[in-house]
Design a protein around this motif. Structure first.
Motif, short mmCIF file in Angstrom:
data_model
loop_
_atom_site.label_atom_id
_atom_site.label_comp_id
_atom_site.label_asym_id
_atom_site.label_seq_id
_atom_site.Cartn_x
_atom_site.Cartn_y
_atom_site.Cartn_z
N GLY A 1 0.81 -1.21 0.00
CA GLY A 1 0.00 0.00 0.00
C GLY A 1 0.84 1.26 0.00
N MET A 2 1.86 1.30 0.86
CA MET A 2 2.70 2.50 0.93
C MET A 2 3.58 2.63 -0.30
SD MET A 2 2.99 5.10 2.79
CE MET A 2 3.55 6.37 1.67
N LEU A 3 4.04 1.52 -0.83
CA LEU A 3 4.82 1.58 -2.07
C LEU A 3 3.95 2.11 -3.22
CD1 LEU A 3 6.94 -1.70 -1.95
CD2 LEU A 3 7.62 0.61 -1.30
N GLU A 4 2.69 1.75 -3.20
CA GLU A 4 1.77 2.26 -4.22
C GLU A 4 1.64 3.79 -4.10
OE1 GLU A 4 -2.85 1.78 -5.82
OE2 GLU A 4 -2.10 0.52 -4.18
N ILE A 5 1.58 4.29 -2.87
CA ILE A 5 1.50 5.74 -2.67
C ILE A 5 2.75 6.43 -3.24
CG2 ILE A 5 1.46 7.58 -0.95
CD1 ILE A 5 -1.21 6.18 -1.28
N PHE A 6 3.91 5.87 -2.96
CA PHE A 6 5.14 6.43 -3.53
C PHE A 6 5.06 6.45 -5.05
CE2 PHE A 6 7.15 5.95 0.60
CZ PHE A 6 8.17 6.89 0.57
N HIS A 7 4.62 5.34 -5.64
CA HIS A 7 4.57 5.24 -7.10
C HIS A 7 3.56 6.22 -7.69
CE1 HIS A 7 5.07 3.43 -11.02
NE2 HIS A 7 3.77 3.22 -11.11
N ARG A 8 2.38 6.30 -7.07
CA ARG A 8 1.36 7.21 -7.59
C ARG A 8 1.78 8.67 -7.44
NH1 ARG A 8 -4.03 5.65 -8.30
NH2 ARG A 8 -4.40 3.40 -8.18
N THR A 9 2.49 9.00 -6.36
CA THR A 9 2.99 10.36 -6.21
C THR A 9 4.05 10.66 -7.26
OG1 THR A 9 2.61 10.14 -3.82
CG2 THR A 9 3.87 12.05 -4.55
N ASP A 10 4.86 9.69 -7.56
CA ASP A 10 5.84 9.81 -8.65
C ASP A 10 5.13 10.14 -9.96
OD1 ASP A 10 7.74 9.42 -10.65
OD2 ASP A 10 8.26 7.39 -10.06
N LEU A 11 4.08 9.41 -10.28
CA LEU A 11 3.36 9.64 -11.54
C LEU A 11 2.74 11.04 -11.56
CD1 LEU A 11 1.55 6.20 -12.04
CD2 LEU A 11 3.72 6.97 -13.03
N ALA A 12 2.21 11.48 -10.42
CA ALA A 12 1.63 12.83 -10.36
C ALA A 12 2.70 13.89 -10.57
CB ALA A 12 0.94 13.04 -9.00
N MET A 13 3.86 13.69 -9.96
CA MET A 13 4.96 14.64 -10.11
C MET A 13 5.45 14.70 -11.56
SD MET A 13 5.73 16.15 -7.28
CE MET A 13 4.87 16.04 -5.72
N ARG A 14 5.44 13.55 -12.22
CA ARG A 14 5.83 13.53 -13.64
C ARG A 14 4.88 14.40 -14.46
NH1 ARG A 14 7.09 7.12 -14.94
NH2 ARG A 14 8.02 6.62 -12.91
N GLU A 15 3.59 14.28 -14.17
CA GLU A 15 2.61 15.05 -14.93
C GLU A 15 2.75 16.54 -14.65
OE1 GLU A 15 -0.33 15.47 -17.72
OE2 GLU A 15 0.65 13.61 -17.11
N ILE A 16 3.00 16.89 -13.40
CA ILE A 16 3.11 18.29 -13.01
C ILE A 16 4.36 18.93 -13.60
CG2 ILE A 16 3.50 19.81 -11.00
CD1 ILE A 16 1.71 17.81 -9.41
N SER A 17 5.44 18.17 -13.73
CA SER A 17 6.73 18.74 -14.15
C SER A 17 7.13 18.41 -15.58
CB SER A 17 7.84 18.21 -13.23
OG SER A 17 7.98 16.80 -13.40
N GLY A 18 6.61 17.30 -16.12
CA GLY A 18 7.06 16.83 -17.43
C GLY A 18 8.29 15.95 -17.37
N MET A 19 8.82 15.71 -16.16
CA MET A 19 9.98 14.83 -16.02
C MET A 19 9.56 13.37 -16.18
SD MET A 19 12.70 16.80 -15.46
CE MET A 19 12.02 17.84 -16.75
#
Length: 519
Positions: free
Chosen positions: A131-149
């Motif tokens: 569950g917590m690893l999923e949160i890390f991964h989903r936050t990663d995906l959100a950050m990619r969308e926000i930044s384009g990285m």
């Protein structure tokens, strides 16, 4: 019941004052808060005393010198200390410019205090923390969308540590291309955060600093003259600490790329940019966000924070590991790739901070994030418009809209009254308000830096403005009232003479006792 009308224009405030010792001075030998029960006989017979298997080399020779205090004393001690401080939960905290002090949703604080999270351990088996690893991964995906990285690491525990990691990636990148020895210069700007230059210097780089043109923008022509085959990278904040956004930033990154350098972006304060601009389109190879600023997690007195570090595809292999990925329907911790700069801290990030940021992002969605930026910019420009009407206040450089903050100046007020920005810092304490000046050196004379964020109402901003107006009037009519402030605080004047003398620093109680004995 007749309502009592408040005629005064500023809030009456008096700081609580307790003659409270430090907790080690409250120590009484033998005093206990909790006495845990002994082990059951059957359990003790099975496992022994619980310490027998610890190697001798890992055992303490003596017990730690922790204070022994009863529960009631502990409660009173920390509640008294809490009454002697201010923060975003107690006052209009727009004065901590560059730090984006915003409202932190209390439901998110409840989330991070659930046993499901507080009882986790970073060395648990991956299957037990999906569950917590999923949160890390989903936050990663959100950050990619926000930044384009293209990938993010949450290992850095601060913005400064993220900057150090990015400077390390710049070095690793050039070394992988056989240019590590020749590319030894990093270019930055005077109004970017001092950590940009400091962290690059720690990595052994020579620092070239660009000063602004007459409007306050980084000077593009100076950049063109500064780049060379020795250029390793360019690091900048946009907007810088003046709040001036550089719309030509892509021209800057293009110039550096043409010279073979790497461009990395300090987005610690991205509150005015969410959903509007991205690091990718501005031409950056890397960026970082402070989750404890833009993404509504608390600063926590310097930690545990998170500098979320994102990179474009060519730099993924240099990221500090491990990072979380999704493979065959399960979340895994992927170790460091060949070329990785290695760990910049233990484990893979502060789970509580990442969870807060994820909850905040998901509660707002794309449109909500964009609204955050718009309201932050609106609040800032309302404040900007009002402060420029206060006698003695100004905002250097280009006139017009600023982004999420402004670095103002009291130079006129100081010249005319002798009251300095440090005097005003102390006087603001008397109204229960915080106020920050600037990073050193004071390029803007007699500076003060305000950032209202999206969290504060017009009424909140007006209260802050009234306090500044009141102090300005005092400076011109009764300057001694300002120069001798604070009058309602727990400490009236701090002796700051020891701040630059490491011999007088006492970081721990043990260090204090040692130095007290020496003296």
């Amino acid at each position: 019941m007749k309502r009592i009308r408040r005629d005064h224009q500023v809030r009456r405030f008096h700081q609580a004052k307790w003659d409270e010792p430090v907790i080690f001075e409250l120590h009484r030998p033998g005093e206990r808060g909790v006495i845990p029960p002994g082990s059951e006989e059957s359990l003790a017979a099975e496992v022994g005393d619980g310490t027998g298997r610890i190697p001798d080399s890992m055992r303490r020779s003596e017990l730690p010198k922790l204070p022994e205090i009863g529960q009631a004393k502990v409660l009173r001690h920390y509640l008294r200390l809490s009454q002697e401080t201010l923060g975003s939960d107690l006052n209009v905290e727009i004065g901590q410019g560059t730090c984006t002090m915003k409202y932190i949703p209390r439901i998110n604080e409840m989330l991070i205090r659930t046993p499901h999270l507080t009882e986790l351990h970073p060395l648990q088996d991956e299957e037990s923390v999906q569950g917590m690893l999923e949160i890390f991964h989903r936050t990663d995906l959100a950050m990619r969308e926000i930044s384009g990285m293209d990938a993010f690491s949450f290992q850095s525990s601060s913005g400064t540590q993220a900057l150090l990691a990015m400077a390390s990636i710049v070095r690793a990148y050039h070394e992988s291309r056989g240019e590590g020895d020749t590319r030894d210069e990093i270019i930055t700007t005077i109004f970017s955060h001092p950590s940009q230059a400091a962290t690059a210097a720690v990595k052994g780089y020579k620092i070239i600093t660009l000063h602004p043109d007459e409007d306050g923008f980084p000077d593009l022509e100076k950049l063109k003259k500064a780049v060379s085959p020795r250029t390793a990278g360019f690091v900048v904040a946009n907007p810088e600490d003046t709040g001036i956004y550089n719309p030509r930033i892509r021209e800057f990154t293009d110039v550096v790329h043409a010279a073979g350098g790497v461009c990395y972006y300090d987005q610690a304060n991205a509150n005015g940019l969410l959903g509007i601009t991205r690091a990718k389109e501005a031409g950056f190879d890397m960026c970082f966000f402070n989750l404890h600023k833009t993404f509504a997690a608390p600063h926590m007195c310097g930690g545990p924070a998170t500098g979320a570090l994102g990179v474009a595809e060519p730099f993924k292999r240099f990221l500090p590991g491990p990072v979380v990925d999704l493979e065959n329907g399960r979340y895994v911790l992927k170790g460091q790739e060949d070329g990785s700069i290695g760990k910049v801290r233990s484990f893979h990030g502060v789970a509580q901070t990442v969870l807060r940021a994820y909850a905040w992002i998901m509660s707002l969605g794309p449109d909500g994030l964009r609204d955050v930026a718009r309201i932050a910019v609106l609040n800032n420009n309302y404040l900007y418009h009002k402060i420029l009407k206060i006698r003695g206040a100004s905002a250097p450089y280009i006139r017009g809209r600023r982004l999420e903050q402004v670095r103002y100046s009291w130079k006129q007020l100081t010249d005319e009254t002798g009251v300095t920005t440090e005097d005003i810092t102390r006087r603001m304490c008397d109204f229960g308000l915080h106020y920050w000046t600037s990073h050193h050196p004071y390029i803007v004379p007699q500076p003060f830096t305000l950032e209202p964020t999206e969290s504060y109402s017009k009424e909140d901003l007006d209260e802050y403005i009234r306090a500044l107006e009141h102090i300005s009037n005092e400076a011109y009519s009764n300057p001694e009232a300002v120069k001798t402030a604070p009058h309602n605080s727990t400490v009236h004047r701090n002796d700051e003479s020891s701040l630059d003398d490491p011999k007088q620093w006492c970081i721990t109680w043990r260090a204090y006792l040692k130095k007290a004995q020496e003296n």
